[in-house]
Motif scaffolding. Structure first.
Motif, PDB file in Angstrom:
ATOM      1  N   PHE A  16       0.828  -1.198   0.000  1.00 39.53           N
ATOM      2  CA  PHE A  16       0.000   0.000   0.000  1.00 39.53           C
ATOM      3  C   PHE A  16       0.863   1.250   0.000  1.00 39.53           C
ATOM      4  N   THR A  17       0.275   2.303  -0.555  1.00 36.66           N
ATOM      5  CA  THR A  17       0.937   3.594  -0.710  1.00 36.66           C
ATOM      6  C   THR A  17       0.411   4.551   0.360  1.00 36.66           C
ATOM      7  N   LEU A  18       1.273   5.447   0.812  1.00 33.74           N
ATOM      8  CA  LEU A  18       0.883   6.415   1.829  1.00 33.74           C
ATOM      9  C   LEU A  18       0.758   7.820   1.246  1.00 33.74           C
ATOM     10  N   ALA A  19      -0.229   8.544   1.722  1.00 32.02           N
ATOM     11  CA  ALA A  19      -0.371   9.970   1.434  1.00 32.02           C
ATOM     12  C   ALA A  19      -0.731  10.651   2.745  1.00 32.02           C
ATOM     13  N   VAL A  20      -0.367  11.903   2.895  1.00 37.26           N
ATOM     14  CA  VAL A  20      -0.626  12.604   4.157  1.00 37.26           C
ATOM     15  C   VAL A  20      -1.246  13.968   3.896  1.00 37.26           C
ATOM     16  N   LEU A  21      -2.065  14.381   4.838  1.00 33.49           N
ATOM     17  CA  LEU A  21      -2.645  15.724   4.821  1.00 33.49           C
ATOM     18  C   LEU A  21      -2.264  16.401   6.133  1.00 33.49           C
TER      19      LEU A  21
END
Length: 370
Positions: free
Chosen positions: A165-170
């Motif tokens: 899985f890939t991570l993205a952040v806000l």
């Protein structure tokens, strides 16, 4: 709307937009994590990724990316999907890492972060999103948000999503939620990732040595591939999934991807498309794909390494094309591949190449044969 209600709204929207898992982590980066990262850099295990050194101060303080950053929404997006069948025709040899089977995930996830940013604004929250291209320790935040734990491979692993899985952040200016319990380590005594790595890139300290990592070598490394790792690269054309694929949690998770979907041409690219074209043509043909990262000559170099290892007869025309390629790095790779095929007359011919490094490699191969 209070902070917790805003956080719940953003979580719900992220799941609605396609995230497979979400969680919140406080934005403060522990000093111990910064020291550990700095030590990894000092040891040179980041290879030639010098930008990581320059970014360290910003990774250590998320307030430099979003003033007043207090809480971070972390999104996990699965790229665990079944392999598509190869398209007809072409020379389709070699393996591509799963994340690159789908169009560039940065392009797919940026609209998700933009939508979350607009929603945050309506809630009176300032926000800024990153898809693993900013100065952020995503895996640290992923572990603190309870999405998973930093496994022995150095990758973030989830009991639900496995390792694919890939991570993205806000980043947001929501106030910190306070101390939280990190996800427990579920690796146990298992070390399949390290035992399966063909170059020994995974150390006992849960850190990866990029200088030995197949993903780094086939994607980020410029110039000829390290001589000592060419055979170990096997059939990997772009990236490597070995450590993620052997993880028992990945096996248990199975096929989960929703937002990302694979494309046959990306999972099984035609190697001939890396030869006989300019960098500009290559960029146009592979636009929106992760395969752009190594550039045309990097993909041609990788293709020749694969052909040298596999020695599949259908690749023979590409070895000859590689020996005449305008990029010396490709001709150097062709010399090595031709030697694996025992085509010594062709290697001998490259002893007269105008590029010193190509001549040196041809000389080395011929001397080793002798």
């Amino acid at each position: 709307m209070n902070a917790d209600a805003a956080a719940e709204t953003l979580c719900a929207l992220a799941l609605e937009l396609g995230a497979d898992a979400v969680g919140w982590a406080d934005a403060e980066v522990p000093a111990a994590a910064v020291d550990e990262y700095a030590g990894w850099l000092v040891e040179g295990r980041h290879a030639r990724m010098d930008y990581l050194e320059r970014q360290l101060p910003r990774r250590a303080d998320l307030g430099t990316s979003l003033p007043g950053a207090g809480r971070v929404l972390v999104l996990g997006i699965s790229h665990a999907y079944d392999p598509p069948a190869p398209p007809p025709g072409g020379i389709r040899l070699g393996r591509v890492a799963r994340y690159a089977w789908t169009p560039d995930y940065h392009d797919q996830l940026q609209p998700v972060l933009d939508r979350l940013g607009r929603e945050a604004a309506t809630l009176g929250v300032r926000a800024k999103g990153y898809v693993d291209h900013g100065p952020v320790m995503e895996r640290l935040l992923g572990a603190r948000s309870f999405l998973g734990w930093r496994s022995k491979s150095g990758m973030l692993v989830s009991t639900e999503l496995g390792a694919f899985f890939t991570l993205a952040v806000l980043l947001t200016d929501l106030p910190p939620a306070g101390p939280s319990t990190a996800h427990p380590d579920r690796c146990g005594r298992c070390f399949r990732c390290g035992q399966s790595c063909p170059t020994g890139a995974i150390g006992p300290d849960r850190k990866i040595d990029a200088r030995r990592c197949l993903s780094y070598l086939t994607i980020e490394h410029r110039g000829p591939l390290p001589w000592e790792h060419r055979a170990a690269l096997g059939e990997w054309l772009f990236g490597c999934d070995i450590c993620c694929g052997v993880c028992p949690w990945s096996v248990k998770a199975g096929t989960l991807a929703r937002l990302f979907q694979p494309r046959r041409e990306l999972a099984h690219p035609d190697l001939s498309r890396f030869f006989g074209v300019s960098e500009r043509q290559f960029t146009r043909e592979w636009a929106g794909s992760a395969l752009l990262r190594p550039r045309r000559k990097g993909m041609a170099r990788n293709a020749l390494n694969v052909l040298g290892n596999l020695r599949d007869p259908q690749g023979w025309p590409l070895l000859l094309a590689g020996a005449e390629d305008p990029a010396w790095e490709v001709r150097e790779a062709a010399a090595w591949a031709l030697a694996q095929w025992n085509e010594w007359a062709e290697v001998e011919r490259l002893r007269s190449d105008p590029e010193p490094q190509v001549r040196a490699s041809a000389e080395r191969l011929l001397s080793e044969r002798a």
